[in-house]
Design an enzyme around this catalytic site. Structure first.
Site, PDB file in Angstrom:
ATOM      1  N   GLU A 232       4.457   0.334 -13.879  1.00  0.00           N
ATOM      2  CA  GLU A 232       3.666   0.312 -15.110  1.00  0.00           C
ATOM      3  C   GLU A 232       2.656   1.448 -15.171  1.00  0.00           C
ATOM      4  O   GLU A 232       1.941   1.594 -16.171  1.00  0.00           O
ATOM      5  CB  GLU A 232       2.941  -1.025 -15.256  1.00  0.00           C
ATOM      6  CG  GLU A 232       3.873  -2.223 -15.411  1.00  0.00           C
ATOM      7  CD  GLU A 232       3.121  -3.521 -15.520  1.00  0.00           C
ATOM      8  OE1 GLU A 232       1.886  -3.491 -15.757  1.00  0.00           O
ATOM      9  OE2 GLU A 232       3.752  -4.585 -15.363  1.00  0.00           O
ATOM     10  N   ASP A 261       0.514   7.338  -1.343  1.00  0.00           N
ATOM     11  CA  ASP A 261      -0.042   8.580  -0.821  1.00  0.00           C
ATOM     12  C   ASP A 261       0.257   9.735  -1.767  1.00  0.00           C
ATOM     13  O   ASP A 261      -0.578  10.612  -1.985  1.00  0.00           O
ATOM     14  CB  ASP A 261       0.530   8.877   0.564  1.00  0.00           C
ATOM     15  CG  ASP A 261       0.248   7.769   1.559  1.00  0.00           C
ATOM     16  OD1 ASP A 261      -0.829   7.154   1.468  1.00  0.00           O
ATOM     17  OD2 ASP A 261       1.107   7.512   2.418  1.00  0.00           O
TER      18      ASP A 261
END
Length: 318
Positions: A232, A261
């Site tokens: 989303e 990351d």
């Protein structure tokens, strides 16, 4: 030599990724790579042309040398890495999956990184940097690494270095959940830019929706809270701005590890370049999307040309 822009610190491990789907006990062959949240970020930033240093310890062994060689090849500054003659470099095994998250087994007890202390890295000898990126992993690895992380954070914050923090919760590394929440929140509340996942935010604050999670940290002095929402996209919140930024369509999920990351790489790099908060989150979403479409923790991270191409051609979620 160009000016150091980002300093990060943590534990790197040798990683063995299964060649075929299935359980780890049945796997006969593996591909070797480097794992570590902070090394992932360092590699990602370096690929975008941002001079980044990683600070840590590795063992005097083949794994440690492999990590040093990989980071050097990627252009990461390794001048703040110590070699431990007594304790080994940790390693991990990671399964290959057709869908969902892989199984990861860690072998890191008494690793060289777990023995890091303030004596190894005196504050007055820290490299000059514009930005410090931390995660919640070093504070979980050992008490001495936690103390060093806390001292480095406060020392550099006093020097007006900007701080980003990714909680990166690892419950198995903590003695109990309450300690994890208390310690990680101490670090989170010192950050300028905070990057939790939605489930991490729920655990750390007790709130179940993104608006309340963001408010919790903004009220405690964090300038920018970006909550990762998976496919989303992400929700950004500052004192004056709140917005959900859609993610990019992913054609096939190969490996979800490293996506957070990669997201951090996008946000940090964009903000250091002076882009807006929304532009930074869009870039974070883009690198996160590229990361999950490749095997390995950082293998899918792009250089700037690849990133710009993906952002032009990529399709945003509706």
């Amino acid at each position: 030599m160009s000016e150091l822009k980002v300093l990060t610190m943590g534990e790197a491990m040798a990683m063995f990724i299964a060649d075929e789907p299935g359980s780890l006990e049945d796997c006969l062959s593996y591909k070797r790579s480097v794992a570590g949240a902070e090394t992932n970020v360092a590699i990602g930033l370096s690929r975008l042309g941002i001079r980044t240093a990683w600070m840590s310890k590795v063992g005097n062994d083949s794994f440690g040398r492999m990590i040093m060689k990989t980071l050097t090849t990627e252009g990461v500054d390794v001048s703040n890495i110590l070699v431990d003659e007594l304790n080994p470099t940790g390693f991990q095994l990671k399964s290959k999956v057709e869908k969902g998250d892989p199984v990861v087994e860690y072998f890191r007890k008494n690793s060289s990184a777990s023995k890091i202390s303030l004596e190894d890295f005196p504050l007055e000898q820290l490299p000059l940097t514009q930005h410090l990126h931390l995660t919640g992993i070093p504070p979980a690895i050992s008490g001495s690494f936690r103390d060093l992380s806390w001292q480095v954070l406060n020392h550099l914050k006093q020097k007006d270095v900007t701080i980003s923090f990714d909680p990166n919760l690892r419950p198995t590394l903590w003695s109990n959940e309450r300690e994890m929440i208390n310690v990680v929140n101490q670090f989170a509340e010192k950050a300028d830019w905070l990057l939790p996942g939605i489930q991490e935010g729920e655990i750390l604050t007790g709130y179940s929706n993104k608006e309340d999670i963001a408010s919790y940290y903004l009220e405690r002095g964090v300038k920018l809270v970006v909550i990762k929402l998976g496919e989303e996209g992400a929700y950004l919140a500052t004192e004056n701005e709140r917005k959900q930024v859609p993610g990019f369509t992913v054609t096939k999920v190969v490996d979800t590890v490293g996506a957070g990351d990669g997201f951090a790489v996008g946000v940090i790099s964009a903000l250091l370049e002076g882009l807006s908060y929304e532009e930074a989150v869009v870039r974070g979403n883009a690198i996160g999307a590229k990361a999950v479409m490749s095997s390995g923790d950082h293998e899918g991270f792009p250089n700037m040309v690849e990133l710009e191409h993906f952002m032009k051609k990529g399709v945003l979620q509706s």
